[in-house]
Design a protein around this motif. Structure first.
Motif, mmCIF file in Angstrom:
data_model
loop_
_atom_site.group_PDB
_atom_site.id
_atom_site.type_symbol
_atom_site.label_atom_id
_atom_site.label_comp_id
_atom_site.label_asym_id
_atom_site.label_seq_id
_atom_site.Cartn_x
_atom_site.Cartn_y
_atom_site.Cartn_z
ATOM 1 N N ARG A 53 1.435 -1.115 -0.088
ATOM 2 C CA ARG A 53 0.241 -0.042 0.121
ATOM 3 C C ARG A 53 0.587 1.548 0.198
ATOM 4 O O ARG A 53 0.426 2.617 -0.507
ATOM 5 N N LEU A 79 1.202 3.658 -3.093
ATOM 6 C CA LEU A 79 0.964 5.621 -2.775
ATOM 7 C C LEU A 79 2.169 6.432 -2.974
ATOM 8 O O LEU A 79 2.115 7.372 -3.415
ATOM 9 N N THR A 119 -5.964 0.698 -2.317
ATOM 10 C CA THR A 119 -6.620 -0.857 -2.103
ATOM 11 C C THR A 119 -6.037 -1.852 -1.936
ATOM 12 O O THR A 119 -5.592 -2.445 -2.752
ATOM 13 N N GLY A 142 -12.678 12.834 4.661
ATOM 14 C CA GLY A 142 -12.230 11.639 4.335
ATOM 15 C C GLY A 142 -12.168 10.672 5.370
ATOM 16 O O GLY A 142 -12.024 11.158 6.459
ATOM 17 N N THR A 176 -11.087 6.081 6.363
ATOM 18 C CA THR A 176 -10.261 4.605 6.402
ATOM 19 C C THR A 176 -11.842 4.001 6.403
ATOM 20 O O THR A 176 -12.965 3.977 7.080
ATOM 21 N N ARG A 187 -11.968 -0.252 7.289
ATOM 22 C CA ARG A 187 -11.718 -1.591 7.204
ATOM 23 C C ARG A 187 -12.275 -2.626 7.014
ATOM 24 O O ARG A 187 -13.644 -2.198 8.347
ATOM 25 N N GLU A 197 -8.153 -3.195 3.623
ATOM 26 C CA GLU A 197 -8.590 -2.087 4.020
ATOM 27 C C GLU A 197 -9.012 -0.636 3.089
ATOM 28 O O GLU A 197 -8.236 -0.943 1.609
ATOM 29 N N GLU A 248 -9.338 3.700 1.207
ATOM 30 C CA GLU A 248 -9.468 4.887 1.979
ATOM 31 C C GLU A 248 -11.319 5.802 1.289
ATOM 32 O O GLU A 248 -11.062 4.733 -0.054
ATOM 33 N N ASP A 252 -12.851 8.176 -0.511
ATOM 34 C CA ASP A 252 -12.747 9.288 -1.685
ATOM 35 C C ASP A 252 -13.146 10.708 -1.506
ATOM 36 O O ASP A 252 -14.300 10.623 -0.446
ATOM 37 N N PHE A 278 -16.310 3.707 -0.815
ATOM 38 C CA PHE A 278 -15.013 3.212 -1.146
ATOM 39 C C PHE A 278 -14.826 1.502 -2.112
ATOM 40 O O PHE A 278 -16.893 1.868 -2.109
#
Lengths: 187, 208
Positions: A84, A88, A95, B156, B158, B160, B169, B171, B173, B178
């Motif tokens: 990950r 990045l 993802t 924003g 995350t 999981r 996991e 993020e 957007d 997600f």
């Protein structure tokens, strides 16, 4: 603490034993740091991965269904987090995914191939087993086998303050202890 | 006959001592004294296995593939428990909210006039006082795809997915959406972390 097996250590961590947590981090620090480094991340990024992996473990301690397999959990999580972070860094979406068997399937080149991960994990299993030995065995095996080149027995005898003639038999007994530990942990 | 030679020659009466096998593997046994032990090892299952184990393990020990973490990195991880083994929420720093299931398309009777047939996508809506989590579950290959959106104020965060295996996991957007795939069958909880709040929805069953 250093001679407790993983399931016991995790159980103590769950009860808030900070000494057990310290022992767990110390036991697995090399494994968790080696994975992002072998995946090509620099020290700073590897340190970030390291922190995230252990932070995740703290959160997940109560959910681990197989605490005796925490080593595998740490390796998988470190590999996933390394991937990950690597993505990045390249400006790609991060993802994470897995297939039905729980294996990590990556949509692009895996920075840490499976064979390399297995090598790291195997090395770590052996180091953990040696780390759980009594001090005499631990010191001897580390002196004999963790050096880049096999040292002369005379040198090891001087360094550890033991008779040179005792090294061979002691080495044999200590290696048998390692073998029993690895067999007990399914290796 | 020296003790060493009698030990080695015990191969003709029993097994080769582990210490002797270790000497052979390490190359410390003189060539002149290897024949009898090697002959025994070649025909003995347990001695052969011991030799293979030693070769593999000593090679692994000498494999310098790993790298120790710097001390300050280790210490930082050790300090995690000074806040986290005492859960963060107990210190008033993290809110953990359990979202209630408000809608499940599987539990909703089909409206009249709608053609029968199982919908490919299942919709679940979980909610707290301040947020809703709109979750879509659909088959994807041999697993599942979970996608969704957090509704409510957030900047924003995350997502999981937590089950038996290591967490998955993603993020959120810009639209607080997600996607997670492929997800294997199993029972999961989903945790959405925004700022100082974790919204958790449990009991998500994905069939095999």
């Amino acid at each position: 603490m250093h001679d407790l097996d993983d399931a016991v250590l995790v159980g103590l961590c769950r009860r808030g034993d900070t000494a057990a947590w310290e022992a767990l981090v110390t036991r697995y620090q090399r494994l968790v740091f080696s994975i992002p480094r072998r995946a090509g991340l620099d020290e700073d990024l590897a340190a970030d991965v390291f922190q995230q992996v252990f932070a995740t473990l703290v959160e997940q301690l109560g959910r681990l269904e197989h605490p005796e397999r925490v080593a595998g959990w740490l390796a998988t999580t470190a590999r996933r987090e390394s991937w990950r972070v690597s993505r990045l860094r390249r400006g790609l979406p991060a993802t994470t995914i897995s297939n039905e068997d729980g294996d990590l399937e990556l949509p692009d080149r895996d920075p840490l191939p499976g064979e390399e991960l297995e090598r790291i994990e195997e090395h770590h299993r052996v180091r953990v087993a040696v780390g759980r030995l009594d001090e005499k065995c631990r010191n001897l095996l580390q002196a004999l086998f963790f050096a880049p080149e096999p040292p002369a027995y005379a040198e090891v005898a001087t360094r550890l303050g033991i008779p040179e003639g005792s090294i061979g038999p002691t080495r044999g007994r200590c290696l048998q202890k390692v073998r029993r530990l690895l067999e007990t942990n399914g290796a | 006959m020296t003790t060493d030679r009698s030990n080695e020659m015990s191969a003709t009466r029993g097994h080769v001592p582990f210490e002797t096998i270790a000497d052979i593997v390490e190359g410390r046994l003189p060539a002149s004294r290897r024949d009898a032990p090697l002959a025994h090892i070649a025909g003995c299952g347990s001695c052969g296995e011991a030799q293979r184990w030693l070769q593999r393990t000593l090679t692994t020990m000498r494999d310098h593939i790993g790298e120790d973490a710097p001390a300050h990195v280790v210490n930082r991880a050790i300090r995690l428990t000074r806040t986290a083994v005492l859960p963060a929420e107990a210190q008033g720093r993290l809110r953990r909210l359990v979202a209630a299931l408000r809608f499940d398309s599987l539990a909703t009777p089909q409206a009249m006039g709608v053609r029968s047939g199982a919908a490919a996508t299942r919709q679940l809506i979980f909610g707290t006082e301040e947020h809703d989590l709109d979750l879509r579950v659909e088959p994807s290959g041999t697993g599942w795809r979970l996608s969704g959106q957090l509704l409510g104020e957030a900047s924003g965060g995350t997502v999981r997915l937590v089950g038996e295996a290591a967490p998955i996991e993603a993020e959120l957007d810009e639209s607080l959406e997600f996607a997670l795939e492929p997800v294997p069958a199993g029972r999961y909880a989903i945790q959405v972390r925004i700022a100082d709040t974790v919204i958790e929805a449990e009991g998500i069953e994905l069939g095999a």
